[in-house]
Design an enzyme around this catalytic site. Structure first.
Site, PDB file in Angstrom:
ATOM      1  N   ARG A  45       0.859  -1.187   0.000  1.00  0.00           N
ATOM      2  CA  ARG A  45       0.000   0.000   0.000  1.00  0.00           C
ATOM      3  C   ARG A  45       0.893   1.233   0.000  1.00  0.00           C
ATOM      4  O   ARG A  45       2.109   1.129   0.124  1.00  0.00           O
ATOM      5  CB  ARG A  45      -1.030  -0.005   1.133  1.00  0.00           C
ATOM      6  CG  ARG A  45      -0.700  -0.635   2.430  1.00  0.00           C
ATOM      7  CD  ARG A  45       0.415   0.018   3.209  1.00  0.00           C
ATOM      8  NE  ARG A  45       0.212   1.445   3.326  1.00  0.00           N
ATOM      9  CZ  ARG A  45       1.159   2.307   3.560  1.00  0.00           C
ATOM     10  NH1 ARG A  45       2.418   1.920   3.692  1.00  0.00           N
ATOM     11  NH2 ARG A  45       0.915   3.593   3.651  1.00  0.00           N
ATOM     12  N   ALA A  47       0.826   5.193  -2.146  1.00  0.00           N
ATOM     13  CA  ALA A  47       0.635   5.544  -3.561  1.00  0.00           C
ATOM     14  C   ALA A  47       1.806   5.133  -4.474  1.00  0.00           C
ATOM     15  O   ALA A  47       1.604   4.410  -5.463  1.00  0.00           O
ATOM     16  CB  ALA A  47       0.332   7.031  -3.673  1.00  0.00           C
ATOM     17  N   ARG A  84      -7.604  -0.172  -6.595  1.00  0.00           N
ATOM     18  CA  ARG A  84      -7.820   0.922  -5.644  1.00  0.00           C
ATOM     19  C   ARG A  84      -7.991   2.218  -6.455  1.00  0.00           C
ATOM     20  O   ARG A  84      -7.204   2.483  -7.361  1.00  0.00           O
ATOM     21  CB  ARG A  84      -6.636   1.044  -4.658  1.00  0.00           C
ATOM     22  CG  ARG A  84      -6.465  -0.216  -3.792  1.00  0.00           C
ATOM     23  CD  ARG A  84      -5.536   0.012  -2.617  1.00  0.00           C
ATOM     24  NE  ARG A  84      -6.142   0.871  -1.616  1.00  0.00           N
ATOM     25  CZ  ARG A  84      -5.466   1.409  -0.609  1.00  0.00           C
ATOM     26  NH1 ARG A  84      -4.160   1.196  -0.489  1.00  0.00           N
ATOM     27  NH2 ARG A  84      -6.065   2.176   0.280  1.00  0.00           N
ATOM     28  N   GLN A 191      -1.671   2.300   9.990  1.00  0.00           N
ATOM     29  CA  GLN A 191      -0.386   2.408   9.280  1.00  0.00           C
ATOM     30  C   GLN A 191       0.665   3.124  10.120  1.00  0.00           C
ATOM     31  O   GLN A 191       1.850   2.835  10.027  1.00  0.00           O
ATOM     32  CB  GLN A 191      -0.567   3.179   7.946  1.00  0.00           C
ATOM     33  CG  GLN A 191      -1.317   2.447   6.880  1.00  0.00           C
ATOM     34  CD  GLN A 191      -2.798   2.765   6.889  1.00  0.00           C
ATOM     35  OE1 GLN A 191      -3.370   3.089   7.919  1.00  0.00           O
ATOM     36  NE2 GLN A 191      -3.423   2.665   5.743  1.00  0.00           N
ATOM     37  N   ASP A 232      -1.912  10.941  -1.977  1.00  0.00           N
ATOM     38  CA  ASP A 232      -2.355   9.922  -2.943  1.00  0.00           C
ATOM     39  C   ASP A 232      -2.733  10.538  -4.276  1.00  0.00           C
ATOM     40  O   ASP A 232      -2.677   9.884  -5.318  1.00  0.00           O
ATOM     41  CB  ASP A 232      -3.523   9.126  -2.365  1.00  0.00           C
ATOM     42  CG  ASP A 232      -3.007   8.216  -1.263  1.00  0.00           C
ATOM     43  OD1 ASP A 232      -2.873   8.686  -0.118  1.00  0.00           O
ATOM     44  OD2 ASP A 232      -2.665   7.057  -1.575  1.00  0.00           O
ATOM     45  N   LYS A 243      -4.480   9.991   3.317  1.00  0.00           N
ATOM     46  CA  LYS A 243      -5.159   9.135   4.300  1.00  0.00           C
ATOM     47  C   LYS A 243      -6.163   9.922   5.135  1.00  0.00           C
ATOM     48  O   LYS A 243      -5.859  11.034   5.578  1.00  0.00           O
ATOM     49  CB  LYS A 243      -4.096   8.495   5.198  1.00  0.00           C
ATOM     50  CG  LYS A 243      -4.609   7.590   6.276  1.00  0.00           C
ATOM     51  CD  LYS A 243      -5.534   6.493   5.770  1.00  0.00           C
ATOM     52  CE  LYS A 243      -4.918   5.657   4.674  1.00  0.00           C
ATOM     53  NZ  LYS A 243      -5.891   4.830   3.949  1.00  0.00           N
TER      54      LYS A 243
HETATM   55  O1  MRU Z   1      -4.449   3.275   2.283  1.00  0.00           O
HETATM   56  P1  MRU Z   1      -2.968   3.466   2.140  1.00  0.00           P
HETATM   57  O2  MRU Z   1      -2.168   2.891   3.250  1.00  0.00           O
HETATM   58  O3  MRU Z   1      -2.469   3.022   0.788  1.00  0.00           O
HETATM   59  O4  MRU Z   1      -2.795   5.042   2.206  1.00  0.00           O
HETATM   60  C1  MRU Z   1      -1.510   5.572   2.066  1.00  0.00           C
HETATM   61  C2  MRU Z   1      -1.448   7.027   2.282  1.00  0.00           C
HETATM   62  O5  MRU Z   1      -2.446   7.695   2.465  1.00  0.00           O
HETATM   63  C3  MRU Z   1      -0.096   7.660   2.165  1.00  0.00           C
HETATM   64  O6  MRU Z   1       0.006   8.762   2.997  1.00  0.00           O
HETATM   65  C4  MRU Z   1       0.107   8.105   0.712  1.00  0.00           C
HETATM   66  O7  MRU Z   1      -0.105   7.033  -0.158  1.00  0.00           O
HETATM   67  C5  MRU Z   1       1.467   8.641   0.484  1.00  0.00           C
HETATM   68  S1  MRU Z   1       2.657   7.356   0.498  1.00  0.00           S
HETATM   69  C6  MRU Z   1       4.169   7.981   0.116  1.00  0.00           C
END
Ligand code: MRU
Length: 340
Positions: A45, A47, A84, A191, A232, A243
């Site tokens: 997971r 981005a 996703r 996370q 993202d 997030k």
């Molecule tokens: O649902 P996730 O864990 O994939 O969400 C990730 C995030 O929101 C991160 O902050 C975002 O992808 C930036 S990662 C460098």
């Protein structure tokens, strides 16, 4: 530093992020469908990381082709794109693989397979270099001797390596600054608690875990020098999808005069969208909210909302740090210049 994802002779190897920090388990995906499932179930997971995974998934799918089958190729890309909806890096990476496929029309299948695999590996390597550049641009923004607050996991695990938000923190530490990190636990998927604190501990960067609802208390206390998060998808006007919980953090930061920085590669910019209102927000399963590590914490038949992301309006964003430099308001101009 942890290896998030690698292309190997056996398949695409990923550390299983659903098992961390209690177990360090690696999974090997041998088909594009297995990669798609790993993205959907959040084995991988973040981005940039899901962009790399999708590219490697496309390459695995092409390896299994018996001929240059356009319909089959389209279906491989579609199955990965449907995993996703919010992180634009996923679509960016699939589009890059599609462009390569188109440029190789008429070439022998063995060459197509090799070039697609090489491209996916190149996307991975480029991502690490991009994060290091984000770190170089962002390190100056981090105040010396203060605490940095971060949300979710925008670290090495969310990328091919080094991290975006953590890249900025890492670079500040490498430049000799004293940095202490507060990590929001980031309900419901945790996370922050499970991944960010684990990574910071591995790197020897002082880390303190707080629950999400403590952020306002600490932002008001004067202890937080800045907030740094990943993204993202960033719209043309600088609205930032990240997030869920990022928006409230940004409002609290502004209310308390704390700078709010977003660290993201140019591949996270979606300049086709005029504002964040058009960013699709993923809705995830109710069970992520009603259960914690398989233990039910809410009554049976509880009605649940579980948006995985929210959108922070650009007026709360102090700056967006990319590998090409730092964008500030008005973001329409600064982001367009960086993306050129
Ligand atoms: O649902 P996730 O864990 O994939 O969400 C990730 C995030 O929101 C991160 O902050 C975002 O992808 C930036 S990662 C460098």
């Amino acid at each position: 530093m942890v290896e998030t994802i690698q292309w190997t002779a056996d398949g695409v190897v990923m550390i299983d992020q659903t098992k961390l920090p209690l177990q360090e388990v690696f999974v090997t995906c041998r088909t594009h469908a297995e990669v798609a499932e790993a993205i959907r179930s959040m084995v991988i997971r973040g981005a940039p990381a899901i962009g790399v995974a999708a590219a490697m998934g496309v390459a695995l799918g092409v390896e299994a082709l018996t001929g240059p089958d356009e319909a089959r190729f389209a279906s491989i890309c579609r199955s990965l794109a449907e995993t996703r909806p919010t992180a634009v890096n996923l679509f960016w990476a699939i589009d890059r693989m599609k462009r390569l496929w188109e440029s190789l029309r008429g070439r022998p299948l063995a060459e197509i397979r090799a070039r697609m695999a090489a491209e996916a590996q190149l996307i991975r390597l480029e991502d690490i270099a991009i994060n290091q550049a984000i770190g170089r641009h962002g390190a100056d923004l981090v105040p010396d001797g203060k605490t940095v607050l971060t949300h979710c996991n925008a670290c090495a695990l969310a990328t091919a390596g080094y991290g975006t938000a953590l890249g900025v923190i890492r670079a500040a530490v490498a430049a000799g600054k004293q940095v202490d990190v507060f990590a929001d636990e980031t309900r419901p998927f945790l996370q922050g608690a499970r991944l960010t604190v684990w990574e910071l501990q591995q790197d020897g960067i002082p880390a303190t875990l707080i629950t999400d609802n403590m952020a306002g208390h600490f932002l008001k206390s004067g202890r937080i020098g800045c907030v740094v998060v990943g993204a993202d998808r960033v719209a043309a006007n600088g609205d930032v999808a990240n997030k869920v919980g990022t928006y409230s953090l940004a409002v609290l930061a502004k209310e308390n005069g704390v700078p709010f920085y977003v660290a993201a590669p140019v591949s996270t910019l979606d300049l086709t969208l005029p504002s964040g209102d058009q960013i699709p927000i993923e809705q995830r399963a109710a069970r992520e909210v009603t259960h914690v590590f398989g233990v039910q914490v809410a009554p049976h038949a509880t009605r649940v909302e579980n948006p995985a992301f929210d959108v922070t309006p650009n007026r709360y964003v102090t700056a967006i740090v990319t590998e090409r430099g730092v964008a500030r308001a008005p973001f329409e101009d600064s982001l367009r210049r960086l993306a050129e």
